[in-house]
Design an enzyme around this catalytic site. Structure first.
Site, short mmCIF file in Angstrom:
data_model
loop_
_atom_site.label_atom_id
_atom_site.label_comp_id
_atom_site.label_asym_id
_atom_site.label_seq_id
_atom_site.Cartn_x
_atom_site.Cartn_y
_atom_site.Cartn_z
N LYS A 22 0.87 21.97 -2.25
CA LYS A 22 1.30 22.92 -3.28
C LYS A 22 0.11 23.29 -4.17
CE LYS A 22 3.28 21.32 -7.22
NZ LYS A 22 2.51 21.85 -8.35
N ASN A 23 -0.63 22.29 -4.60
CA ASN A 23 -1.70 22.56 -5.57
C ASN A 23 -2.92 23.26 -4.96
OD1 ASN A 23 -0.11 21.47 -7.51
ND2 ASN A 23 -1.35 19.65 -7.90
N ARG A 94 3.15 26.46 -14.85
CA ARG A 94 1.87 26.66 -15.53
C ARG A 94 0.79 27.21 -14.61
NH1 ARG A 94 0.18 24.83 -20.05
NH2 ARG A 94 -1.84 24.64 -19.05
N CYS A 118 4.77 22.01 -22.35
CA CYS A 118 5.10 21.33 -21.12
C CYS A 118 5.41 19.89 -21.49
CB CYS A 118 3.89 21.42 -20.20
SG CYS A 118 3.95 20.37 -18.79
N ARG A 123 -1.14 20.76 -22.90
CA ARG A 123 -1.69 21.54 -21.80
C ARG A 123 -2.13 22.95 -22.21
NH1 ARG A 123 1.51 20.36 -16.27
NH2 ARG A 123 -0.47 20.80 -15.29
N SER A 165 -11.46 20.23 -15.87
CA SER A 165 -10.12 20.82 -15.73
C SER A 165 -9.98 21.47 -14.36
CB SER A 165 -9.90 21.86 -16.83
OG SER A 165 -8.91 22.79 -16.44
N ASP A 307 -1.04 12.50 -10.86
CA ASP A 307 0.21 12.88 -10.20
C ASP A 307 0.83 11.74 -9.39
OD1 ASP A 307 -0.04 15.36 -11.29
OD2 ASP A 307 -0.61 16.40 -9.46
N ILE A 329 -5.46 11.39 -18.23
CA ILE A 329 -5.54 12.85 -18.08
C ILE A 329 -4.60 13.57 -19.05
CG2 ILE A 329 -5.38 14.80 -16.45
CD1 ILE A 329 -7.54 12.81 -15.64
N ARG A 399 10.48 21.54 -6.87
CA ARG A 399 9.30 22.34 -7.24
C ARG A 399 8.11 21.97 -6.36
NH1 ARG A 399 7.21 21.93 -12.96
NH2 ARG A 399 5.64 23.12 -11.84
C1 UD1 Z 1 -3.64 20.42 -12.16
C2 UD1 Z 1 -2.49 20.15 -11.21
C3 UD1 Z 1 -1.60 19.03 -11.73
C4 UD1 Z 1 -2.45 17.79 -12.04
C5 UD1 Z 1 -3.63 18.14 -12.93
C6 UD1 Z 1 -4.58 16.97 -13.13
C7 UD1 Z 1 -2.08 22.27 -10.13
C8 UD1 Z 1 -1.19 23.45 -9.99
N1 UD1 Z 1 -1.73 21.36 -11.04
O1 UD1 Z 1 -3.08 20.86 -13.39
O2 UD1 Z 1 -0.64 18.72 -10.73
O3 UD1 Z 1 -1.64 16.85 -12.70
O4 UD1 Z 1 -4.39 19.22 -12.36
O5 UD1 Z 1 -5.05 16.52 -11.92
O6 UD1 Z 1 -3.06 22.13 -9.42
N2 UD1 Z 1 -6.89 21.01 -20.65
C9 UD1 Z 1 -7.22 21.57 -21.86
N3 UD1 Z 1 -7.53 22.90 -21.90
C10 UD1 Z 1 -7.53 23.68 -20.77
C11 UD1 Z 1 -7.19 23.09 -19.54
C12 UD1 Z 1 -6.87 21.75 -19.51
O7 UD1 Z 1 -7.24 20.90 -22.89
O8 UD1 Z 1 -7.83 24.88 -20.87
C13 UD1 Z 1 -6.54 19.56 -20.59
C14 UD1 Z 1 -5.11 19.33 -20.13
O9 UD1 Z 1 -4.19 19.40 -21.20
C15 UD1 Z 1 -5.20 17.95 -19.52
C16 UD1 Z 1 -6.60 17.96 -18.89
O10 UD1 Z 1 -7.33 18.97 -19.57
O11 UD1 Z 1 -5.14 16.98 -20.52
C17 UD1 Z 1 -6.64 18.21 -17.41
O12 UD1 Z 1 -5.86 19.32 -17.10
P1 UD1 Z 1 -6.15 20.24 -15.82
O13 UD1 Z 1 -7.08 19.53 -14.90
O14 UD1 Z 1 -6.55 21.59 -16.29
O15 UD1 Z 1 -4.71 20.30 -15.15
P2 UD1 Z 1 -3.99 21.55 -14.50
O16 UD1 Z 1 -4.98 22.43 -13.82
O17 UD1 Z 1 -3.07 22.16 -15.50
#
Ligand code: UD1
Length: 419
Positions: A22-23, A94, A118, A123, A165, A307, A329, A399
Site C-alpha cells: 500500500k505504502n 493522509r 490524525c 502529523r 520523513s 507500523d 516516530i 484500509r
Molecule cells: C509514512 C507511512 C506510514 C508510516 C510512516 C513512518 C505512507 C502512506 N505512510 O507516513 O504508514 O507509519 O511513514 O514510517 O507511506 N512530520 C512532521 N512534518 C512533516 C512530515 C512529518 O513533523 O511535514 C513528522 C510526523 O508527524 C512523524 C514523523 O515526522 O512524527 C515521520 O512521519 P513521516 O515519515 O512523514 O510519515 P508519513 O509519510 O506520514
C-alpha cells in the site's frame, strides 16, 4: 459497521501470499500525475486506501482502466487536468497530500486540502511545504486548503530535511523529476517503498540517484510511457511473521523479497522463532515459549517500523518476561494499549515508552479498532486469547490489509465477519 468475531486460541499453519505494498502504491499512483503518456501499475493491493487514491486521481481528470482482478491500473491523463484535491477525499487518507508535489510540478498550480489531524499524532506537513517552497512553490493556507502555484517549472535546489520523513521525501522527489536542473535532497527517508518509487520513475526516464540518505535528481522535460510492478507489502509480511511467532505457528510466507524485512526477522529470532529463507519465501515456526526482548525501539528504515509496533506489543505481552517498547516516530501511537488491557494485558506507558509485563493470559473481550495497525494488533491478540473476541470497526483494517479475513481463515484462524 462490520466486526470480526474471533474464537481463540487458534493454532496457525499454512501459506500466506503477500499482496502489493500500500505504502509503495500510493506515491507511485500520485506520481502518475506527472505523465502525459499512459502508465500501467501492477500488483496494487485491493485495499480501501488505494481506492481513495484512484478516486482522487479520477477527480483530477485521470482516466483509470482497472483489470478484472483490480490489481492492475492503466492511467491515462487528460491534457487539461484539474488541480483541486478536495477535503472530502484528502481527509480520509493522509497519503493524499502526495498529489501536491506532482500537481505543482506538472501544472504549476494546485488547491490541495490539508489532511487534518490524525489519531496517532499531529502529523503536520510542514516538511513537505518547506521543501516544495524551496523548489519554487509559492503557497498560502486558506480555509483548510493549501493554495499553491509556481512561475512555470520548479527549479532544482539543495534541501536538507530537518527530520526524516517518508512522505516529504516522496513528495519532493516526485516534484523534482520535472524541475529545471539538479535537486539534492539530504537526510531523506530510505524506506524500500521510496526506492520502489524511484525505480518506477527512473524506468520512465527520470534521473534519480541515491547515495545513503542523499537523493540527487536531475530534472527532465517529460516522462515516458511505462509499466511498473509494485513491491510486496513488508508490513503485511511482518504482521504475519509476528502472528506465527505469537501463535506457535508454522507459516510459509511467499511473494516478497525477504531482505526487506531483515530487521524484523532478526527480532523475531530473538523472540524464539525458527526462520528459514529461500529465494522469495520465508518459513517461520513460532516457539513454545516466547522470549521477552528489552528495549525494542521503532526507528526509520532500516530500523523496526512504527507500523509494526502494536503487533510487537501483543507479542511481548505473551512473552515470558518483562519488556519495553519505545515509539520514536509518532507521539501518540499507543491507542491499542487500552484495548489490550481489556483483554488482560499489563502495560504501563511513560511518555513514549511502554513497559510490558509478560506472561499475559488474554481472555476474549469486545474490542474497538482505532487505526490501521492498532486494529491488526487487536486481531492478533484475539487469535491467542481464550474465548470469543469481537473486533469492531474493521474498516480500519480494510484500509491496508488485502483480504485479511480470508488470508487468516486459510491459515486456521476461526474468524467470522459480523455485519
Ligand atoms: C509514512 C507511512 C506510514 C508510516 C510512516 C513512518 C505512507 C502512506 N505512510 O507516513 O504508514 O507509519 O511513514 O514510517 O507511506 N512530520 C512532521 N512534518 C512533516 C512530515 C512529518 O513533523 O511535514 C513528522 C510526523 O508527524 C512523524 C514523523 O515526522 O512524527 C515521520 O512521519 P513521516 O515519515 O512523514 O510519515 P508519513 O509519510 O506520514
Amino acid at each position: 459497521m462490520d466486526k470480526f468475531l474471533i474464537n481463540g486460541p487458534c493454532r496457525i499453519k499454512g501459506k500466506v501470499s503477500i499482496s502489493g505494498s500500500k505504502n509503495a502504491s500510493l506515491p507511485i499512483l500520485a506520481a502518475s500525475l506527472l505523465f502525459t503518456k499512459p502508465v500501467t501499475i501492477k500488483n496494487l493491493p485491493r485495499v480501501r486506501d488505494i481506492n481513495t487514491m484512484l478516486n482522487l486521481l479520477k477527480s483530477l481528470g485521470s482516466k483509470i482502466i482497472l483489470s478484472k482482478d483490480r490489481k492492475t491500473a492503466k492511467i491515462i491523463n487528460k491534457k487539461n487536468m484539474k488541480t483541486f484535491a478536495s477535503y472530502s477525499l484528502v481527509k480520509t487518507m493522509r497519503g493524499s497530500i502526495l498529489v501536491l508535489g506532482p500537481l505543482i510540478s506538472k501544472f504549476h498550480k494546485s488547491k490541495t486540502s490539508l489532511p487534518g489531524g490524525c489519531l496517532i499524532g499531529a502529523r503536520p506537513v510542514n516538511y513537505h511545504l518547506s521543501a516544495l517552497k524551496k523548489l519554487g512553490m509559492q503557497y498560502k493556507i486558506r480555509d483548510g486548503y493549501i493554495l499553491a502555484k509556481s512561475n512555470g517549472r520548479l527549479q532544482g535546489k539543495t534541501i536538507k530535511f530537518p527530520k526524516i520523513s517518508v512522505g516529504a521525501t516522496e513528495n519532493s522527489i516526485i516534484a523534482a523529476c520535472l524541475a529545471k536542473g539538479k535537486t539534492i535532497l539530504r537526510n531523506c527517508a530510505v524506506e524500500p517503498e521510496i526506492k520502489d518509487l524511484t525505480q518506477f520513475l527512473n524506468k520512465a526516464g527520470a534521473n534519480i540517484k541515491w547515495s545513503g540518505r542523499t537523493c540527487t535528481i536531475i530534472g527532465v522535460n517529460s516522462l515516458n510511457q511505462t509499466t511498473h510492478t509494485v513491491m510486496a507489502d513488508r508490513i503485511e509480511a511482518g504482521t504475519f511473521c509476528v502472528a506465527a511467532t505469537l501463535a506457535k505457528g508454522n507459516l510459509q510466507i511467499k511473494n516478497l523479497e525477504p531482505k526487506i524485512i531483515n530487521t524484523e526477522l532478526e527480532l523475531l529470532k530473538k523472540a524464539g522463532s525458527k526462520i528459514k529463507i529461500t529465494n522469495n519465501k520465508i518459513f517461520i515456526k513460532g516457539p513454545d515459549k516466547i522470549k521477552s526482548i528489552k528495549n525494542i525501539k521503532t526507528k526509520e528504515f532500516p530500523g523496526i517500523p512504527t507500523d509494526l509496533q502494536a503487533q510487537l506489543m501483543v507479542l511481548m505481552c505473551k512473552s515470558i518476561g518483562k519488556s519495553s517498547i519505545t515509539e520514536s516516530i509518532f507521539e501518540n501511537r499507543f491507542m491499542h494499549v487500552a484495548e489490550l488491557q481489556r483483554l488482560g494485558a499489563k502495560i504501563n506507558i511513560k511518555n513514549n515508552k511502554a513497559f510490558i509485563e509478560g506472561n499475559t493470559k488474554f481472555i476474549g473481550a469486545e474490542l474497538m479498532s482505532s487505526d490501521l495497525r492498532a486494529s491488526v494488533a487487536l486481531v492478533l491478540a484475539a487469535i491467542v486469547a481464550n474465548g470469543k473476541s469481537v473486533v469492531g470497526r474493521v474498516y480500519h483494517l480494510e484500509r491496508g490489509y488485502e483480504n485479511i479475513e480470508n488470508k487468516l481463515k486459510k491459515i486456521g484462524v476461526k474468524i467470522k465477519r459480523l455485519k
